[in-house]
Design an enzyme around this catalytic site. Structure first.
Site, PDB file in Angstrom:
ATOM      1  CB  SER A  42      28.668  41.407  36.483  1.00 16.16           C
ATOM      2  OG  SER A  42      28.176  42.280  35.503  1.00 16.16           O
ATOM      3  CB  CYS A  43      30.386  36.365  38.071  1.00 18.76           C
ATOM      4  SG  CYS A  43      30.280  35.326  36.598  1.00 18.76           S
ATOM      5  CE  LYS A  44      38.950  35.546  36.546  1.00 22.76           C
ATOM      6  NZ  LYS A  44      39.824  34.512  37.158  1.00 22.76           N
TER       7      LYS A  44
END
Length: 867
Positions: free
Chosen positions: A784-786
């Site tokens: 995950s990231c933003k």
């Protein structure tokens, strides 16, 4: 000219073939660039022509091979499984010289020069000897031959070492390149046969890379959407609404209260009503959506989509090497579970909850403070009594039915189960919280001569209240059960001794009772009054316990208004996103491991690790996202999975179903009958399957550089340390020999433990180690990231190339080229296109200077875009 026609796919009919320019080797020789002394930057464009409609559809490209008259292409071009080709379908291959691939303006097309093209039909390839075609590359006027292309058809999983040597030898001929066509016909044991009811809209990419021993491996990426992105949040919203409506009814069932408490109750009911109305509105809007099965990153802050995970996709890498079994590597990519619509001005859940708990103790509301542990216990008691009362009532009726049939075996079996559930019921209520809450409720009723309470942390004492009354009511349940047991003993004594030895009556552990009954008459008539009395005692206890625990929750809600309910909504939103991702990962992992007995044994004996990798920074808004994500991932420990047999093989009956309440949810995963029969007995019997969520975070962008130098990274350090302890504890709980005898796992955990306590900026080795450990523990991998679009793409492609290097002997000279191929033309750039309608990662040059070098995309694939 623009090489791509974005967003268009043409469905053809007939036998399915996937065209790939990189399954083995694509190589050209003696290409002439646009300048006399300039070596060309070559790429191959693949387009499809349907003769019936007579227009060209640009489908895909290879990577650009810079500055070479003899380019070797690694990137493949493939069609998705639902893209069958008819025999009349034409495929056009065009070779271009790219003069300027570095573009700051994303709307500016590539500057290219035409070098040559060739066209063939699918029927030509299917009828060709050895599944190969040799074609001439022609100039624009169709007269001059400028090279040769070799087209071959292969199957993933059927690659032979001899085939590789043969094709590799062919490409040494001058002015020749090879193009390989991959046949994707499924086999019975093909793990790519994922459940079509859950995963859809696949995007496939194929590559060929050289190994250290100069052989060639085929690599296929497949990315899919997941229908659970929407179905899980819809189900959760329905459960949230039901639970809150029950809470309102329970508050009303408290009866008459003094004016002070009644006003508090009205205010709480009003707030619950607002939440229910908002959830109903959101659910109604979600039910109208019939489009894609994912939420694009540009929609992350939309109100009606706040419960939907951002950009949730599955990605599978399949590796075929000569004389080896195919290997599969899965990862789930999803935007950080966070309340993007609500924003992060005050931080995320972790900070907001801590601050709110401190404020509750000094609230101006005149209420009794209960700790989070007390309110959780109250919810547990409410659930237990609500669950056990109908069970006890049903078992009591079964006991009477056995008595009516004069079946001593049935009578004893029913009694054994009834005694067990009643003991469980009594034990659930053996808590001082119930007793003290009844006292507080008594004080809040108008018949008591009470005055408005001052702020206090303890229960007030009222002498007129009989504190022993609850003990008597509670003990009556045990006494009533013992009366039933005693009567069954009497009835057994009346029975003549048979040769069949009966099992002994369950040991009486609740209370002693001395009673006498008429031994004559019907069994049912003798048992009925005692059973009725037991049910009455249970019902009376349930009424009192339910009112007491509801009063505790009234205090918690009253002390929290309005901030507490806002936080509950925020937590609901974050949990919904996290659970949708987890359910998607669980289903994918289950289907991949259906034939692995060791995995299935681990699944029901211990459970699975779900390892979330996060690339969020600990600066500005992303701190709030990480604080939300930490709580959301931690809340997943309240989730269990259960495998069920589907009623039919209809797609509607194969959708996972969520049941339960906020404190504990169960996701039921239906399997087709034949698949269900393959499972171990324990899983088929409905055993709850546990998941152990862990989160590791390392920020890598320019904001993390600021945080490392001038800010606070304690949140990241605490998260990594805490979750390492959870992962280490899980490993130690594994009693299976296949894990405990592996020294590599112990060494990896030891190295990870050292890294999480080491003060090192952007220590991405933490993520690499955690991911490796997860895979070797048969866990579920998430990244995950933003928005799961840019940084996530860099991480996923890096992990895939690292796996090829470490597990499949990828030649070190091909590592960076393989990485660039996947980032430039692989599934992740297609993911970017799906999200923002542009094939550019949302980075600029200044940002990338702060990235670790291995996380930087190739030149020409990034720019300033709206993400």
């Amino acid at each position: 000219s623009q090489l791509r026609e974005e967003g268009r796919e043409k469905t053809l009919t007939g036998s399915h073939v996937s065209l790939t320019t990189g399954s083995q080797e694509t190589k050209c020789r003696d290409l002439i660039g646009s300048g006399r002394d300039r070596k060309p930057n070559a790429l191959v464009q693949v387009a499809v022509i349907d003769p019936r409609e007579q227009y060209l559809v640009s489908h895909a490209c290879t990577e650009i091979v810079e500055g070479s008259r003899d380019p070797l292409f690694l990137t493949g071009v493939t069609f998705p499984p639902e893209y069958p080709a008819s025999p009349e379908t034409l495929v056009k291959l065009t070779v271009y010289d790219v003069r300027d691939k570095a573009r700051d303006n994303v709307s500016k097309p590539l500057s290219v020069s035409f070098l040559g093209s060739a066209t063939f039909s699918v029927s030509d390839l299917l009828r060709s000897k050895d599944d190969q075609l040799t074609l001439n590359l022609r100039s624009s006027d169709g007269v001059l031959a400028v090279g040769t292309v070799l087209v071959s058809r292969v199957n993933m999983g059927e690659m032979e070492e001899g085939d590789v040597d043969h094709i590799t030898a062919d490409v040494q001929q001058a002015q020749k390149c090879t193009l390989v066509c991959e046949s994707s016909q499924a086999t019975p044991n093909d793990k790519d046969n994922s459940p079509l009811t859950v995963f859809k809209n696949p995007v496939c990419k194929v590559y060929k890379f050289q190994t250290v021993d100069s052989k060639w491996m085929l690599v296929r990426e497949q990315m899919e959407e997941c229908t659970l992105s929407f179905s899980i949040p819809r189900q959760l919203l329905h459960l949230y609404i039901q639970e809150d409506m029950r809470r309102i009814q329970e508050l009303r069932d408290l009866g008459e209260l003094s004016p002070h408490w009644d006003n508090l109750r009205k205010e709480v009911i009003g707030r619950y009503g607002q939440v229910i109305a908002a959830y109903q509105e959101t659910l109604a809007e979600l039910n109208k959506i019939t489009g894609p099965s994912f939420k694009p990153s540009c929609s992350k802050a939309q109100r009606y989509l706040e419960f939907i995970p951002i950009n949730l996709h599955t990605q599978r890498m399949r590796v075929t090497c000569p004389r080896q079994t195919d290997a599969f590597y899965d990862v789930i990519t999803v935007g950080a579970p966070a309340a993007h619509f609500q924003g992060f001005k005050g931080g995320g859940l972790q900070r907001l909850l801590s601050r709110h708990e401190a404020e509750k103790k000094s609230t101006a509301y005149q209420c009794i403070y209960y700790s989070p542990e007390h309110t959780a216990k109250a919810q547990e008691v409410l659930h237990s009594v609500g669950h056990l009362q109908p069970l006890i009532s049903g078992l009591a009726d079964q006991l009477l039915q056995a008595a009516q049939q004069h079946s001593m075996a049935g009578l004893r079996e029913a009694l054994k189960t009834l005694a067990g559930k009643t003991e469980q019921f009594v034990h659930a209520l053996k808590d001082e919280l119930v007793k003290s809450a009844l006292l507080a409720l008594h004080a809040a009723q108008p018949m008591c001569n009470n005055t408005p309470l001052k702020r206090q942390d303890s229960i007030p004492c009222h002498k007129e209240y009989d504190e022993e009354e609850w003990d008597r009511v509670w003990a009556d349940v045990a006494k009533s059960l013992n009366c039933v047991i005693a009567m069954v003993d009497k009835l057994q004594e009346q029975e003549p001794i048979s040769n069949n030895q009966e099992q002994p009556i369950p040991k009486q552990v609740l209370a002693d009772v001395i009673t006498s009954h008429n031994p004559e008459g019907d069994w049912r008539e003798q048992l009925c009054p005692l059973v009725v009395r037991l049910k009455e005692c249970v019902a009376e206890v349930v009424v009192r316990a339910r009112r007491a625990m509801t009063f505790v929750l009234l205090q918690e809600a009253a002390c929290s208004i309005p901030q507490g309910l806002f936080l509950k909504q925020r937590r609901d939103v974050v949990f919904s996103q996290a659970l949708a991702a987890l359910a998607c990962g669980f289903v994918m992992r289950l289907y991949a491991g259906m034939e692995d007995k060791g995995f299935l044994r681990q699944l029901h004996l211990v459970g699975l690790v779900a390892q979330f990798e996060s690339l969020l920074s600990t600066y500005s808004e992303e701190i709030g996202m990480l604080e939300d994500m930490e709580v959301g991932i931690s809340d997943l420990h309240r989730v269990a999975f259960k495998i069920t047999q589907a009623k039919t093989d209809d797609p509607c009956d194969l959708q996972p179903v969520v049941i339960g309440r906020r404190e504990h949810y169960t996701v039921e995963v239906p399997l087709p009958r034949l698949a269900f029969q393959m499972l171990p007995h324990e899983i088929k019997e409905g055993k709850a399957l546990q998941v152990y969520p862990v989160l590791f975070n390392v920020g890598i962008n320019e904001q993390q550089t600021i945080a490392d130098r001038f800010g606070d990274i304690s949140l990241q350090e605490r998260i990594n340390q805490r979750n390492f302890e959870i992962l280490d504890s899980y490993y130690k709980s594994l009693s299976l020999p296949c894990f405990q005898t592996r020294t590599d796992l112990k060494d990896l955990l030891g190295t990870l433990g050292q890294n999480v306590v080491t003060k090192k900026r952007k220590n991405v080795e933490i993520l690499w180690l955690a991911g490796t450990i997860c895979r070797r523990l048969n866990g579920i991998r998430f990244t995950s990231c933003k928005s799961a679009k840019d940084r996530t793409s860099m991480s996923v492609t890096l992990e895939q190339c690292a796996l090829l290097r470490d597990e499949h002997q990828l030649n070190k000279d091909y590592f960076i080229r393989a990485l660039d191929c996947m980032r430039r033309e692989g599934c992740r750039i297609e993911n970017v296109q799906k999200n923002i309608k542009c094939r550019k990662y949302a980075f600029n040059m200044l940002q990338l200077m702060a990235f670790p070098k291995i996380y930087r995309p190739p030149e020409g694939t990034y720019g300033k875009v709206d993400s």
